[in-house]
Design a protein around this motif. Structure first.
Motif, mmCIF file in Angstrom:
data_model
loop_
_atom_site.group_PDB
_atom_site.id
_atom_site.type_symbol
_atom_site.label_atom_id
_atom_site.label_comp_id
_atom_site.label_asym_id
_atom_site.label_seq_id
_atom_site.Cartn_x
_atom_site.Cartn_y
_atom_site.Cartn_z
ATOM 1 N N UNK A 197 12.545 -2.818 50.624
ATOM 2 C CA UNK A 197 12.536 -4.346 50.042
ATOM 3 C C UNK A 197 11.239 -4.636 49.498
ATOM 4 N N UNK A 198 11.279 -5.318 48.300
ATOM 5 C CA UNK A 198 10.035 -5.993 47.629
ATOM 6 C C UNK A 198 10.381 -7.474 47.303
ATOM 7 N N UNK A 199 9.539 -8.102 46.549
ATOM 8 C CA UNK A 199 9.355 -9.424 46.297
ATOM 9 C C UNK A 199 8.764 -9.585 44.982
ATOM 10 N N UNK A 200 9.591 -9.929 43.952
ATOM 11 C CA UNK A 200 9.037 -10.184 42.592
ATOM 12 C C UNK A 200 10.052 -11.145 41.856
ATOM 13 N N UNK A 201 9.490 -12.354 41.185
ATOM 14 C CA UNK A 201 10.288 -13.213 40.659
ATOM 15 C C UNK A 201 10.775 -12.855 39.274
ATOM 16 N N UNK A 202 10.272 -11.802 38.695
ATOM 17 C CA UNK A 202 10.928 -11.404 37.290
ATOM 18 C C UNK A 202 12.342 -10.855 37.362
ATOM 19 N N UNK A 203 12.901 -10.701 38.747
ATOM 20 C CA UNK A 203 14.512 -10.221 39.028
ATOM 21 C C UNK A 203 15.003 -11.380 39.949
ATOM 22 N N UNK A 204 16.217 -11.437 39.974
ATOM 23 C CA UNK A 204 16.986 -12.333 40.877
ATOM 24 C C UNK A 204 16.686 -11.757 42.361
ATOM 25 N N UNK A 205 16.622 -12.651 43.077
ATOM 26 C CA UNK A 205 16.531 -12.599 44.729
ATOM 27 C C UNK A 205 17.608 -12.214 45.208
ATOM 28 N N UNK A 206 17.597 -11.294 46.225
ATOM 29 C CA UNK A 206 18.825 -10.726 46.699
ATOM 30 C C UNK A 206 19.969 -9.779 45.880
ATOM 31 N N UNK A 207 19.123 -9.210 45.088
ATOM 32 C CA UNK A 207 19.723 -8.269 44.332
ATOM 33 C C UNK A 207 18.833 -6.863 44.313
ATOM 34 N N UNK A 208 19.463 -5.628 44.012
ATOM 35 C CA UNK A 208 18.796 -4.605 43.804
ATOM 36 C C UNK A 208 18.215 -4.334 42.715
ATOM 37 N N UNK A 222 15.170 -1.123 44.656
ATOM 38 C CA UNK A 222 14.393 -2.174 45.809
ATOM 39 C C UNK A 222 15.288 -3.339 45.868
ATOM 40 N N UNK A 223 15.347 -3.767 47.076
ATOM 41 C CA UNK A 223 16.083 -5.133 47.377
ATOM 42 C C UNK A 223 15.110 -6.317 47.311
ATOM 43 N N UNK A 224 15.318 -7.120 46.565
ATOM 44 C CA UNK A 224 14.377 -8.135 46.217
ATOM 45 C C UNK A 224 14.687 -9.519 47.103
ATOM 46 N N UNK A 225 13.670 -9.704 47.797
ATOM 47 C CA UNK A 225 13.749 -11.017 48.504
ATOM 48 C C UNK A 225 12.798 -11.981 48.305
ATOM 49 N N UNK A 226 12.675 -13.115 48.892
ATOM 50 C CA UNK A 226 11.437 -13.941 48.586
ATOM 51 C C UNK A 226 10.092 -13.592 49.246
ATOM 52 N N UNK A 227 9.026 -14.102 49.042
ATOM 53 C CA UNK A 227 7.766 -13.680 49.771
ATOM 54 C C UNK A 227 7.867 -13.894 51.041
ATOM 55 N N UNK A 228 8.494 -15.309 51.355
ATOM 56 C CA UNK A 228 8.389 -15.775 52.916
ATOM 57 C C UNK A 228 9.384 -14.843 53.486
ATOM 58 N N UNK A 229 10.507 -14.321 52.933
ATOM 59 C CA UNK A 229 11.527 -13.668 53.580
ATOM 60 C C UNK A 229 10.915 -12.061 53.713
ATOM 61 N N UNK A 363 19.147 -11.841 56.148
ATOM 62 C CA UNK A 363 19.038 -10.647 54.933
ATOM 63 C C UNK A 363 19.920 -9.618 55.243
ATOM 64 N N UNK A 364 20.301 -9.085 56.453
ATOM 65 C CA UNK A 364 21.230 -7.911 56.542
ATOM 66 C C UNK A 364 22.434 -8.273 55.879
ATOM 67 N N UNK A 365 23.004 -9.422 56.095
ATOM 68 C CA UNK A 365 24.175 -9.896 55.725
ATOM 69 C C UNK A 365 24.399 -9.926 54.179
ATOM 70 N N UNK A 366 23.336 -10.453 53.637
ATOM 71 C CA UNK A 366 22.978 -10.616 52.073
ATOM 72 C C UNK A 366 23.019 -9.171 51.369
ATOM 73 N N UNK A 367 22.250 -8.372 52.105
ATOM 74 C CA UNK A 367 22.120 -6.874 51.787
ATOM 75 C C UNK A 367 23.467 -6.233 51.649
ATOM 76 N N UNK A 368 24.418 -6.259 52.491
ATOM 77 C CA UNK A 368 25.511 -5.507 52.744
ATOM 78 C C UNK A 368 26.544 -6.079 51.581
ATOM 79 N N UNK A 369 26.106 -7.211 51.142
ATOM 80 C CA UNK A 369 27.025 -7.743 49.868
ATOM 81 C C UNK A 369 26.490 -7.393 48.506
#
Length: 370
Positions: A197-208, A222-229, A363-369
């Protein structure tokens, strides 16, 4: 007069709180193997990921096994050499790598104990890859210049045999015969169970996405999530008994192996004092994190292993991070561990790798999709 006195008391206790030496209390302390040194190498990615896998083996099987870092380094150098040749030398060739390089290696080549493949030859007790990498690069550059001169694959294998030892096809361990792949199965490690996992705003969250950093030669996703996530994922994993592999920036002056501490004090606080006494830290936002990444203040420097949580006397949380720079009795460094504040983690983390079962359900549910 009364207001002035109250203001004085407030300032006094505020200053007093800043002069308090750190006093840490352990909250979570998950089992890990001993702290060791990567020596004179840039292979922290293998040491940290191997340490992470060792803790996974402890968690899953209860067995403590010292894995070979250099077995997977050897195979990764071969992959790196292929990439360098196919790109005709128009890419970085160095000792650096990432956690997924170890996962890629074990997927194809498995795991072996360190007693079977140490990567140390000629009686050496310390790893030193300065000549190894230089020899590999010069050899590959010669081939790129004139591809008819020699078989680069054979020459590369020969160099690795000389510096690290020949590849392992089978071995005996505790009275049983294994291949590296059957040994990996025996210790119940499945590379498909791990995610980065990583967290950067130049790519959409919840995407690889492929993170463009110099050591990502293998174009890992890398699977992108928000910083809090990202922070909540680590906290959730530790509470559930899972350790985490960490890739981060350690170039800050407030990252100190001597003091075993990593913090991000607010502007105006003396760095030397912040490494000794509890200090107020910056509030880290997603925007500030992105800014520091894009202006190169946050870079892919070093990989380590998160094994627990501690807190100071004010209740501030720090991650207990296992380093691979060895133990130094002359340093107050928590036995080779770094206590990293949540602020430092939020600002300076490039990525984390962990077992999918350690993820929060959302997060796991989103990742699987994804």
């Amino acid at each position: 007069m009364k207001n002035n006195f109250l203001a004085f008391i407030l300032v006094f206790f505020t200053l007093l709180s800043y002069s308090q030496p750190y006093d840490f209390k352990t909250i979570i302390d998950l089992e890990a193997t001993d702290v060791i040194s990567q020596g004179n190498t840039g292979t922290c990615w293998s040491f940290s990921t191997s340490s992470f896998l060792e803790s996974e083996i402890i968690r899953i099987t209860g067995k403590k096994i010292d894995l070979s870092e250099m077995y997977n380094v050897r195979h990764t150098y071969l992959n790196k050499s292929w990439n360098y040749v196919m790109r005709q030398g128009k890419t970085q060739f160095s000792e650096g790598g990432l956690a997924h390089d170890v996962m890629n290696s074990i997927s194809e080549h498995g795991l072996v104990p360190n007693t079977i493949y140490s990567g140390l030859k000629n009686g050496n007790a310390k790893h030193d890859h300065s000549k190894l990498v230089d020899t590999l690069k010069k050899t590959l550059d010669l081939y790129i210049k004139d591809s008819k001169t020699f078989n680069w694959k054979k020459r590369t294998n020969d160099i690795l045999d000389t510096f690290l030892g020949e590849n392992i096809e089978s071995f005996d361990y505790n009275g049983k015969k294994y291949s590296p792949l059957s040994f990996m199965k025996q210790v119940k490690i499945d590379p498909k169970n791990y995610v980065t996992l990583t967290s950067f705003s130049h790519k959409p969250y919840h995407t690889n996405f492929i993170l463009n950093i110099p050591d990502n030669f293998s174009n890992g996703e890398f699977f992108n999530v928000s910083l809090d996530e990202l922070a909540n994922t680590v906290n959730n994993a530790l509470k559930k008994g899972f350790t985490i592999e960490l890739d981060c920036d350690v170039s800050e002056k407030t990252f100190s192996s001597k003091h075993g501490l990593a913090v991000i004090p607010i502007d105006g606080i003396n760095i030397a004092d912040a490494l000794i006494n509890v200090s107020e830290e910056k509030k880290i936002t997603q925007e500030f994190r992105q800014q520091e990444f894009e202006n190169y203040n946050t870079t892919d420097d070093h990989l380590m292993h998160i094994t627990g949580l501690v807190k100071d006397q004010n209740g501030t949380i720090y991650y207990k991070v296992k380093n691979s720079w060895g133990k130094n009795p002359k340093r107050v460094n928590h036995g080779g561990y770094i206590y990293m504040s949540e602020a430092y983690f939020k600002l300076k983390t490039i990525s984390i790798t962990l077992h999918k079962n350690a993820l929060p359900k959302k997060v796991l549910k989103i990742l699987r999709k994804a």
